[in-house]
Design a protein around this motif. Structure first.
Motif, PDB file in Angstrom:
ATOM      1  N   ILE A  59       0.768  -1.366  -0.030  1.00  0.00           N
ATOM      2  CA  ILE A  59      -0.043  -0.066  -0.104  1.00  0.00           C
ATOM      3  C   ILE A  59       0.812   1.100   0.093  1.00  0.00           C
ATOM      4  CG2 ILE A  59      -1.925  -1.206   1.278  1.00  0.00           C
ATOM      5  CD1 ILE A  59      -0.923  -0.062   3.696  1.00  0.00           C
ATOM      6  N   VAL A  60       2.230   1.280   0.092  1.00  0.00           N
ATOM      7  CA  VAL A  60       3.140   2.391   0.088  1.00  0.00           C
ATOM      8  C   VAL A  60       4.166   2.193  -1.029  1.00  0.00           C
ATOM      9  CG1 VAL A  60       2.924   2.827   2.505  1.00  0.00           C
ATOM     10  CG2 VAL A  60       4.298   0.990   1.897  1.00  0.00           C
ATOM     11  N   LEU A  61       3.875   1.697  -2.259  1.00  0.00           N
ATOM     12  CA  LEU A  61       4.644   1.456  -3.367  1.00  0.00           C
ATOM     13  C   LEU A  61       5.058   3.234  -3.715  1.00  0.00           C
ATOM     14  CD1 LEU A  61       3.284  -1.142  -5.613  1.00  0.00           C
ATOM     15  CD2 LEU A  61       5.553  -0.968  -4.462  1.00  0.00           C
ATOM     16  N   PRO A  62       4.130   4.266  -3.600  1.00  0.00           N
ATOM     17  CA  PRO A  62       4.414   5.448  -4.043  1.00  0.00           C
ATOM     18  C   PRO A  62       5.341   6.055  -3.295  1.00  0.00           C
ATOM     19  CG  PRO A  62       2.055   5.241  -4.039  1.00  0.00           C
ATOM     20  CD  PRO A  62       2.586   3.995  -3.214  1.00  0.00           C
ATOM     21  N   LEU A  63       5.885   5.810  -1.985  1.00  0.00           N
ATOM     22  CA  LEU A  63       6.608   6.213  -1.009  1.00  0.00           C
ATOM     23  C   LEU A  63       8.143   5.596  -1.140  1.00  0.00           C
ATOM     24  CD1 LEU A  63       4.881   6.771   2.591  1.00  0.00           C
ATOM     25  CD2 LEU A  63       6.252   8.604   0.820  1.00  0.00           C
ATOM     26  N   ALA A  64       8.165   4.395  -1.962  1.00  0.00           N
ATOM     27  CA  ALA A  64       9.337   3.573  -2.220  1.00  0.00           C
ATOM     28  C   ALA A  64      10.434   4.350  -2.594  1.00  0.00           C
ATOM     29  CB  ALA A  64       8.975   2.289  -2.852  1.00  0.00           C
TER      30      ALA A  64
ATOM     31  N   ASN B  42      16.874   2.940  -1.546  1.00  0.00           N
ATOM     32  CA  ASN B  42      16.344   1.648  -2.088  1.00  0.00           C
ATOM     33  C   ASN B  42      14.787   1.339  -1.744  1.00  0.00           C
ATOM     34  OD1 ASN B  42      18.278   1.272  -3.974  1.00  0.00           O
ATOM     35  ND2 ASN B  42      19.579   0.175  -2.176  1.00  0.00           N
ATOM     36  N   GLY B  43      14.241   2.279  -1.399  1.00  0.00           N
ATOM     37  CA  GLY B  43      12.763   2.109  -0.416  1.00  0.00           C
ATOM     38  C   GLY B  43      12.824   1.073   0.593  1.00  0.00           C
ATOM     39  N   PHE B  44      13.461   1.381   1.421  1.00  0.00           N
ATOM     40  CA  PHE B  44      13.802   0.776   2.732  1.00  0.00           C
ATOM     41  C   PHE B  44      13.791   1.819   4.064  1.00  0.00           C
ATOM     42  CE2 PHE B  44      15.601  -2.704   0.440  1.00  0.00           C
ATOM     43  CZ  PHE B  44      15.283  -3.805   0.970  1.00  0.00           C
ATOM     44  N   PHE B  45      12.940   1.478   4.961  1.00  0.00           N
ATOM     45  CA  PHE B  45      12.588   2.262   6.029  1.00  0.00           C
ATOM     46  C   PHE B  45      12.692   1.595   7.232  1.00  0.00           C
ATOM     47  CE2 PHE B  45      10.316   4.572   9.395  1.00  0.00           C
ATOM     48  CZ  PHE B  45      10.606   5.949   9.148  1.00  0.00           C
ATOM     49  N   SER B  46      13.678   2.237   8.210  1.00  0.00           N
ATOM     50  CA  SER B  46      13.995   1.780   9.552  1.00  0.00           C
ATOM     51  C   SER B  46      14.195   2.701  10.671  1.00  0.00           C
ATOM     52  CB  SER B  46      15.168   0.823   9.442  1.00  0.00           C
ATOM     53  OG  SER B  46      16.401   1.418   9.335  1.00  0.00           O
TER      54      SER B  46
ATOM     55  N   PRO C 249       8.344  -6.565   6.278  1.00  0.00           N
ATOM     56  CA  PRO C 249       9.749  -7.495   6.870  1.00  0.00           C
ATOM     57  C   PRO C 249      11.054  -6.618   5.972  1.00  0.00           C
ATOM     58  CG  PRO C 249       8.103  -9.174   5.827  1.00  0.00           C
ATOM     59  CD  PRO C 249       7.727  -7.405   5.497  1.00  0.00           C
ATOM     60  N   SER C 250      11.873  -6.379   7.073  1.00  0.00           N
ATOM     61  CA  SER C 250      13.182  -5.808   6.663  1.00  0.00           C
ATOM     62  C   SER C 250      13.025  -4.322   6.362  1.00  0.00           C
ATOM     63  CB  SER C 250      14.183  -6.614   5.616  1.00  0.00           C
ATOM     64  OG  SER C 250      13.945  -7.741   5.985  1.00  0.00           O
ATOM     65  N   GLY C 251      11.790  -3.747   6.561  1.00  0.00           N
ATOM     66  CA  GLY C 251      11.329  -2.585   6.264  1.00  0.00           C
ATOM     67  C   GLY C 251      11.513  -2.194   4.725  1.00  0.00           C
ATOM     68  N   ASP C 252      11.241  -3.111   4.052  1.00  0.00           N
ATOM     69  CA  ASP C 252      10.990  -2.845   2.563  1.00  0.00           C
ATOM     70  C   ASP C 252       9.555  -2.459   1.935  1.00  0.00           C
ATOM     71  OD1 ASP C 252      11.072  -2.936  -0.275  1.00  0.00           O
ATOM     72  OD2 ASP C 252      11.889  -4.993  -0.346  1.00  0.00           O
ATOM     73  N   LEU C 253       9.756  -1.329   1.709  1.00  0.00           N
ATOM     74  CA  LEU C 253       8.150  -0.816   1.219  1.00  0.00           C
ATOM     75  C   LEU C 253       7.689  -1.328   0.108  1.00  0.00           C
ATOM     76  CD1 LEU C 253       8.810   3.247   2.057  1.00  0.00           C
ATOM     77  CD2 LEU C 253       7.920   1.377   3.707  1.00  0.00           C
ATOM     78  N   ARG C 254       8.471  -2.183  -0.646  1.00  0.00           N
ATOM     79  CA  ARG C 254       7.849  -2.790  -2.039  1.00  0.00           C
ATOM     80  C   ARG C 254       7.198  -3.992  -1.533  1.00  0.00           C
ATOM     81  NH1 ARG C 254      12.447  -0.032  -3.684  1.00  0.00           N
ATOM     82  NH2 ARG C 254      12.166   1.524  -5.411  1.00  0.00           N
ATOM     83  N   LYS C 255       7.546  -4.734  -0.270  1.00  0.00           N
ATOM     84  CA  LYS C 255       6.866  -5.636   0.063  1.00  0.00           C
ATOM     85  C   LYS C 255       6.334  -5.889   1.091  1.00  0.00           C
ATOM     86  CE  LYS C 255      10.904  -8.144  -2.022  1.00  0.00           C
ATOM     87  NZ  LYS C 255      12.224  -9.337  -1.866  1.00  0.00           N
ATOM     88  N   HIS C 256       5.303  -6.708   1.469  1.00  0.00           N
ATOM     89  CA  HIS C 256       4.756  -6.724   2.583  1.00  0.00           C
ATOM     90  C   HIS C 256       4.808  -8.065   3.430  1.00  0.00           C
ATOM     91  CE1 HIS C 256       1.107  -9.048   1.029  1.00  0.00           C
ATOM     92  NE2 HIS C 256       1.691  -8.204  -0.086  1.00  0.00           N
ATOM     93  N   GLY C 257       4.377  -8.270   4.507  1.00  0.00           N
ATOM     94  CA  GLY C 257       4.216  -9.536   5.355  1.00  0.00           C
ATOM     95  C   GLY C 257       2.747  -9.943   5.427  1.00  0.00           C
ATOM     96  N   MET C 258       1.915  -9.536   4.676  1.00  0.00           N
ATOM     97  CA  MET C 258       0.219  -9.982   5.141  1.00  0.00           C
ATOM     98  C   MET C 258       0.358 -11.449   4.496  1.00  0.00           C
ATOM     99  SD  MET C 258       0.149  -7.239   6.603  1.00  0.00           S
ATOM    100  CE  MET C 258      -1.671  -7.095   6.736  1.00  0.00           C
ATOM    101  N   VAL C 259       0.564 -12.310   5.495  1.00  0.00           N
ATOM    102  CA  VAL C 259       0.265 -13.746   5.006  1.00  0.00           C
ATOM    103  C   VAL C 259      -1.039 -14.253   5.269  1.00  0.00           C
ATOM    104  CG1 VAL C 259       0.937 -16.098   5.242  1.00  0.00           C
ATOM    105  CG2 VAL C 259       2.809 -14.334   5.233  1.00  0.00           C
ATOM    106  N   TYR C 260      -1.537 -13.945   6.536  1.00  0.00           N
ATOM    107  CA  TYR C 260      -2.741 -14.454   7.039  1.00  0.00           C
ATOM    108  C   TYR C 260      -3.859 -13.424   7.044  1.00  0.00           C
ATOM    109  CZ  TYR C 260       0.660 -17.627   8.865  1.00  0.00           C
ATOM    110  OH  TYR C 260       1.523 -18.601   8.899  1.00  0.00           O
ATOM    111  N   TYR C 261      -3.560 -12.077   7.116  1.00  0.00           N
ATOM    112  CA  TYR C 261      -4.690 -11.021   7.501  1.00  0.00           C
ATOM    113  C   TYR C 261      -4.996 -10.241   6.006  1.00  0.00           C
ATOM    114  CZ  TYR C 261      -2.983 -11.327  12.263  1.00  0.00           C
ATOM    115  OH  TYR C 261      -2.915 -11.937  13.635  1.00  0.00           O
ATOM    116  N   ASP C 262      -6.283 -10.430   5.825  1.00  0.00           N
ATOM    117  CA  ASP C 262      -6.818  -9.609   4.674  1.00  0.00           C
ATOM    118  C   ASP C 262      -7.524  -8.383   4.870  1.00  0.00           C
ATOM    119  OD1 ASP C 262      -8.816 -11.562   5.754  1.00  0.00           O
ATOM    120  OD2 ASP C 262     -10.078 -10.760   3.953  1.00  0.00           O
ATOM    121  N   GLY C 263      -8.072  -8.325   6.296  1.00  0.00           N
ATOM    122  CA  GLY C 263      -8.604  -7.357   6.783  1.00  0.00           C
ATOM    123  C   GLY C 263      -7.753  -6.658   7.958  1.00  0.00           C
TER     124      GLY C 263
END
Length: 391
Positions: A109-114, A120-124, A296-310
């Motif tokens: 959801i934050v691709l525009p900020l990457a 390289n699109g990482f935030f920490s 995960p790892s602060g990478d804005l281009r990726k996400h860790g939403m495995v089980y949650y859709d809401g």
């Protein structure tokens, strides 16, 4: 046939042979025990007539021993129970896998900020304008029973009364706090969260006005976990939550935030108009609704939403007793729906603000939080390793 065993297997035994999943059928043995049959007796074959090799569907008609007729019917029933359970597991598993595929396949959801943030699109934590290590060190001295993990992360205990103010002081950082919208400043109680996570703050984050987005790094002094013993529970906890508290201690969960696989994780909040069906007023703006994602790892281009859709925040109407000057942003529904609603839609908990943006208590919420804690302590992540400047 001379090779034929003296007894043949009941339907339950046949079903158990279907595969490893059949271990689930131990639960079905209870129905047979009411008929005078225990698990051990089911290990004994039943005497049959005929060719065993050509009789794959043995049932009560093959039983010639009168003493076993009373349980052959039960065995048939339990066999049906077995197959129904396995069918249910297969259907649920297929549904869950389809949901995981869809959830993992969605875009961040934050691709525009990457591209905007660089790196390289990482935030920490290193992206924050200030990391107040010296203040954290001073505040750590106010905690009790401090300990340090083998990787150098520091934790300690605080009383339920003191923890909110300590968390507020540790996360209120000049140049950061004042740039977060006032509505989102303060300390929240995760009321109704089934996991032993109790307090959280959002205001140690980075706010992007144009994108209406918050990026929140994994950091000390932004979270507090249940610090009671495994046999102790907060007031008003339901049975399911008690089981979670029993087998997932606040201490183990707190330390897991500093694991190598979790330390760099950050969370994004993207605010938008409130959609139909949410707890907030439909069409409402002013930070009433946000989608959340972990990265995960602060990478804005990726996400860790495995089980949650809401995974959202939806502003709710606060209690009538909350003063007018503290109502704004004092109550959000924190929606957490798993596996496309397999466990029900509308699951989640209430983000209930107990200290406002000025560090003042919000009643009746603060008193309700104290009652919930039942004089038990909280655990606070208080510091980074001495040689570490970021997560």
């Amino acid at each position: 046939s001379s090779a034929l065993p003296q007894r043949a297997w009941s339907p339950l035994r046949r079903c158990v042979l279907l595969g490893p999943q059949a271990k689930l059928m131990s639960a079905c043995l209870g129905c047979c025990s009411t008929q005078g049959v225990d698990e051990e007796s089911l290990q004994e074959p039943v005497h049959v007539q005929g060719d065993f090799e050509n009789a794959p569907l043995l049932d009560s008609r093959t039983v010639v021993n009168d003493n076993n007729r009373h349980w052959s019917v039960c065995g048939t029933f339990c066999g049906g129970c077995c197959c129904l359970v396995l069918l249910g597991v297969a259907v649920a598993g297929s549904f869950a896998w389809d949901c995981i595929s869809k959830t993992m396949g969605q875009d961040s959801i934050v691709l525009p900020l990457a591209d905007k943030i660089g790196g390289n699109g990482f935030f920490s934590l290193q992206n924050m304008s200030e990391v107040p290590r010296d203040r954290w060190q001073v505040l750590s001295g106010m905690l009790k029973e401090n300990w340090t993990t083998d990787k150098g992360y520091r934790f300690g205990y605080a009383s339920a009364e003191a923890a909110p103010q300590l968390l507020y002081d540790g996360s209120k950082v000049d140049g950061v706090f004042d740039k977060i919208p006032e509505k989102l400043r303060g300390v929240y109680w995760m009321r109704g969260n089934p996991i032993p996570e109790v307090l959280a703050v959002v205001h140690y984050s980075k706010w992007y006005e144009e994108e209406q987005t918050i990026l929140m790094p994994n950091s000390p002094w932004t979270w507090a976990w249940w610090g009671g013993e495994s046999s102790e529970y907060p007031n008003g906890l339901d049975m399911v939550s008690k089981l979670v508290y029993r087998f997932s201690s606040g201490r183990s969960i707190a330390e897991s935030y500093t694991d190598a696989t979790a330390i760099g994780t950050m969370v994004s909040f993207v605010f938008d108009k409130c959609p139909k069906g949410a707890e907030c007023e439909e069409g409402g703006g002013n930070l009433t609704y946000a989608k959340l994602m972990s990265h995960p790892s602060g990478d804005l281009r990726k996400h860790g939403m495995v089980y949650y859709d809401g995974y959202t925040m939806e502003e709710m109407e606060p209690a009538k007793g909350v003063p007018a000057n503290q109502r704004n942003g004092s109550l959000y529904f924190r929606r957490s729906e798993m596996f496309c609603g397999l466990f029900g839609r509308g699951t989640g908990y209430n983000l209930t603000k107990i200290l406002d943006g000025k560090g003042q208590k919000i009643e009746p919420y603060f008193s309700e939080y104290i009652k919930f804690m039942d004089k038990k302590p909280l655990i606070i992540w208080s510091g980074l390793p001495h040689n570490q400047t970021s997560t």
